[in-house]
Design a protein around this motif. Structure first.
Motif, PDB file in Angstrom:
ATOM      1  N   ALA A  34       0.836  -1.202   0.000  1.00 62.27           N
ATOM      2  CA  ALA A  34       0.000   0.000   0.000  1.00 62.27           C
ATOM      3  C   ALA A  34       0.874   1.256   0.000  1.00 62.27           C
ATOM      4  CB  ALA A  34      -0.927  -0.006   1.217  1.00 62.27           C
ATOM      5  N   VAL A  35       1.948   1.232   0.776  1.00 67.96           N
ATOM      6  CA  VAL A  35       2.879   2.371   0.783  1.00 67.96           C
ATOM      7  C   VAL A  35       3.560   2.503  -0.578  1.00 67.96           C
ATOM      8  CG1 VAL A  35       5.032   3.218   1.810  1.00 67.96           C
ATOM      9  CG2 VAL A  35       3.205   2.353   3.269  1.00 67.96           C
ATOM     10  N   THR A  36       3.892   1.372  -1.198  1.00 66.01           N
ATOM     11  CA  THR A  36       4.491   1.414  -2.541  1.00 66.01           C
ATOM     12  C   THR A  36       3.519   2.014  -3.548  1.00 66.01           C
ATOM     13  OG1 THR A  36       5.826  -0.529  -2.021  1.00 66.01           O
ATOM     14  CG2 THR A  36       5.552   0.015  -4.351  1.00 66.01           C
ATOM     15  N   GLY A  37       2.261   1.597  -3.486  1.00 63.91           N
ATOM     16  CA  GLY A  37       1.245   2.166  -4.375  1.00 63.91           C
ATOM     17  C   GLY A  37       1.052   3.643  -4.128  1.00 63.91           C
ATOM     18  N   LEU A  38       1.064   4.053  -2.867  1.00 60.33           N
ATOM     19  CA  LEU A  38       0.943   5.475  -2.536  1.00 60.33           C
ATOM     20  C   LEU A  38       2.136   6.257  -3.080  1.00 60.33           C
ATOM     21  CD1 LEU A  38      -0.778   7.554  -1.004  1.00 60.33           C
ATOM     22  CD2 LEU A  38       0.586   7.047   1.021  1.00 60.33           C
ATOM     23  N   TYR A  39       3.337   5.695  -2.950  1.00 60.64           N
ATOM     24  CA  TYR A  39       4.536   6.359  -3.480  1.00 60.64           C
ATOM     25  C   TYR A  39       4.454   6.500  -5.000  1.00 60.64           C
ATOM     26  CZ  TYR A  39       9.277   7.216  -4.955  1.00 60.64           C
ATOM     27  OH  TYR A  39      10.377   7.746  -5.564  1.00 60.64           O
ATOM     28  N   LEU A  40       4.043   5.432  -5.681  1.00 63.74           N
ATOM     29  CA  LEU A  40       3.902   5.508  -7.145  1.00 63.74           C
ATOM     30  C   LEU A  40       2.905   6.588  -7.546  1.00 63.74           C
ATOM     31  CD1 LEU A  40       3.828   1.777  -8.284  1.00 63.74           C
ATOM     32  CD2 LEU A  40       5.505   3.506  -8.942  1.00 63.74           C
ATOM     33  N   THR A  41       1.831   6.702  -6.774  1.00 65.45           N
ATOM     34  CA  THR A  41       0.791   7.667  -7.104  1.00 65.45           C
ATOM     35  C   THR A  41       1.252   9.096  -6.883  1.00 65.45           C
ATOM     36  OG1 THR A  41      -0.867   6.034  -6.507  1.00 65.45           O
ATOM     37  CG2 THR A  41      -1.597   8.302  -6.626  1.00 65.45           C
ATOM     38  N   LEU A  89       1.070   5.908 -16.613  1.00 66.15           N
ATOM     39  CA  LEU A  89       0.940   4.490 -16.294  1.00 66.15           C
ATOM     40  C   LEU A  89       1.315   4.209 -14.845  1.00 66.15           C
ATOM     41  CD1 LEU A  89       0.376   1.590 -17.191  1.00 66.15           C
ATOM     42  CD2 LEU A  89       2.772   1.441 -17.903  1.00 66.15           C
ATOM     43  N   ALA A  90       2.388   4.828 -14.363  1.00 62.18           N
ATOM     44  CA  ALA A  90       2.812   4.613 -12.977  1.00 62.18           C
ATOM     45  C   ALA A  90       1.745   5.113 -11.999  1.00 62.18           C
ATOM     46  CB  ALA A  90       4.141   5.317 -12.709  1.00 62.18           C
ATOM     47  N   TYR A  91       1.100   6.228 -12.312  1.00 56.73           N
ATOM     48  CA  TYR A  91       0.025   6.755 -11.474  1.00 56.73           C
ATOM     49  C   TYR A  91      -1.139   5.771 -11.420  1.00 56.73           C
ATOM     50  CZ  TYR A  91      -3.474  10.066  -9.703  1.00 56.73           C
ATOM     51  OH  TYR A  91      -4.431  10.692  -8.951  1.00 56.73           O
ATOM     52  N   GLY A 111      -0.175   2.709  -9.462  1.00 56.36           N
ATOM     53  CA  GLY A 111      -0.121   3.049  -8.046  1.00 56.36           C
ATOM     54  C   GLY A 111      -1.506   3.136  -7.426  1.00 56.36           C
ATOM     55  N   VAL A 112      -2.458   3.706  -8.158  1.00 54.33           N
ATOM     56  CA  VAL A 112      -3.830   3.802  -7.661  1.00 54.33           C
ATOM     57  C   VAL A 112      -4.427   2.414  -7.462  1.00 54.33           C
ATOM     58  CG1 VAL A 112      -6.184   4.489  -8.304  1.00 54.33           C
ATOM     59  CG2 VAL A 112      -4.299   6.101  -8.565  1.00 54.33           C
ATOM     60  N   VAL A 113      -4.250   1.542  -8.455  1.00 56.45           N
ATOM     61  CA  VAL A 113      -4.790   0.187  -8.359  1.00 56.45           C
ATOM     62  C   VAL A 113      -4.118  -0.578  -7.223  1.00 56.45           C
ATOM     63  CG1 VAL A 113      -4.961  -2.028  -9.565  1.00 56.45           C
ATOM     64  CG2 VAL A 113      -5.522   0.089 -10.759  1.00 56.45           C
ATOM     65  N   LEU A 114      -2.803  -0.476  -7.124  1.00 57.27           N
ATOM     66  CA  LEU A 114      -2.069  -1.168  -6.068  1.00 57.27           C
ATOM     67  C   LEU A 114      -2.475  -0.649  -4.690  1.00 57.27           C
ATOM     68  CD1 LEU A 114       0.135  -3.257  -5.423  1.00 57.27           C
ATOM     69  CD2 LEU A 114       1.802  -1.416  -5.606  1.00 57.27           C
ATOM     70  N   PHE A 115      -2.592   0.657  -4.565  1.00 53.78           N
ATOM     71  CA  PHE A 115      -2.985   1.253  -3.297  1.00 53.78           C
ATOM     72  C   PHE A 115      -4.374   0.787  -2.874  1.00 53.78           C
ATOM     73  CE2 PHE A 115      -5.301   4.564  -1.026  1.00 53.78           C
ATOM     74  CZ  PHE A 115      -4.516   4.693   0.100  1.00 53.78           C
ATOM     75  N   GLY A 116      -5.338   0.886  -3.764  1.00 55.77           N
ATOM     76  CA  GLY A 116      -6.708   0.489  -3.438  1.00 55.77           C
ATOM     77  C   GLY A 116      -6.821  -0.981  -3.085  1.00 55.77           C
ATOM     78  N   ALA A 117      -6.141  -1.824  -3.851  1.00 53.53           N
ATOM     79  CA  ALA A 117      -6.200  -3.265  -3.595  1.00 53.53           C
ATOM     80  C   ALA A 117      -5.557  -3.610  -2.261  1.00 53.53           C
ATOM     81  CB  ALA A 117      -5.518  -4.024  -4.728  1.00 53.53           C
ATOM     82  N   GLU A 118      -4.428  -3.035  -1.952  1.00 51.70           N
ATOM     83  CA  GLU A 118      -3.710  -3.406  -0.738  1.00 51.70           C
ATOM     84  C   GLU A 118      -4.346  -2.832   0.526  1.00 51.70           C
ATOM     85  OE1 GLU A 118      -1.584  -5.785  -0.663  1.00 51.70           O
ATOM     86  OE2 GLU A 118      -1.676  -5.923  -2.826  1.00 51.70           O
TER      87      GLU A 118
END
Length: 135
Positions: free
Chosen positions: A85-92, A100-102, A105-112
């Motif tokens: 979740a922190v990684t997804g937040l950082y990407l965002t 693409l990275a944004y 990051g949004v998908v990773l953040f929401g899922a985690e």
């Protein structure tokens, strides 16, 4: 509509997961990295804190009845979900909106963060089971 309400009420975490998904979608549509950092970071901290509280209390309650494998099952999913979740937040927050990275990051953040909510709900109210270790 009644069936949807019954489905959401059947498990304590389902409504929370729906709210996390809606929050993530609203933050992604806002295209504001600062807003995502503050609100998304707050949501991740709350979800990780809830997991930490429940994992510590379950570990404390069952400190003599659990082996290393059981402790890993309590701690590893939440720790991995928090890190991702922190990684997804950082990407965002480090990428331009609509890149693409944004989006990843949004998908990773929401899922985690959703997985953190599910993991925390799974830790609630489980009595210690399994063989008792000899002291």
């Amino acid at each position: 509509m009644d069936s949807l309400t019954r489905w959401l009420g059947a498990r304590s975490h389902r409504g929370t997961v729906v709210n996390i998904i809606m929050l993530t979608a609203i933050l992604a549509m806002a295209d504001s990295r600062a807003l995502f950092k503050v609100v998304g970071g707050g949501a991740a901290i709350i979800a990780a804190g809830n997991f930490l509280f429940r994992a510590v209390s379950l570990t404390w309650e069952s400190r003599t009845a659990r082996g290393l494998y059981h402790l890993a099952l309590i701690w590893v999913p939440g720790i991995l979900a928090s890190a991702l979740a922190v990684t997804g937040l950082y990407l965002t927050i480090s990428s331009e909106p609509s890149s693409l990275a944004y989006s990843l990051g949004v998908v990773l953040f929401g899922a985690e963060v959703s997985i953190l909510a599910i993991t925390s709900a799974d830790l609630e109210g489980h009595p210690p089971t399994g063989p008792v270790r000899a002291a």
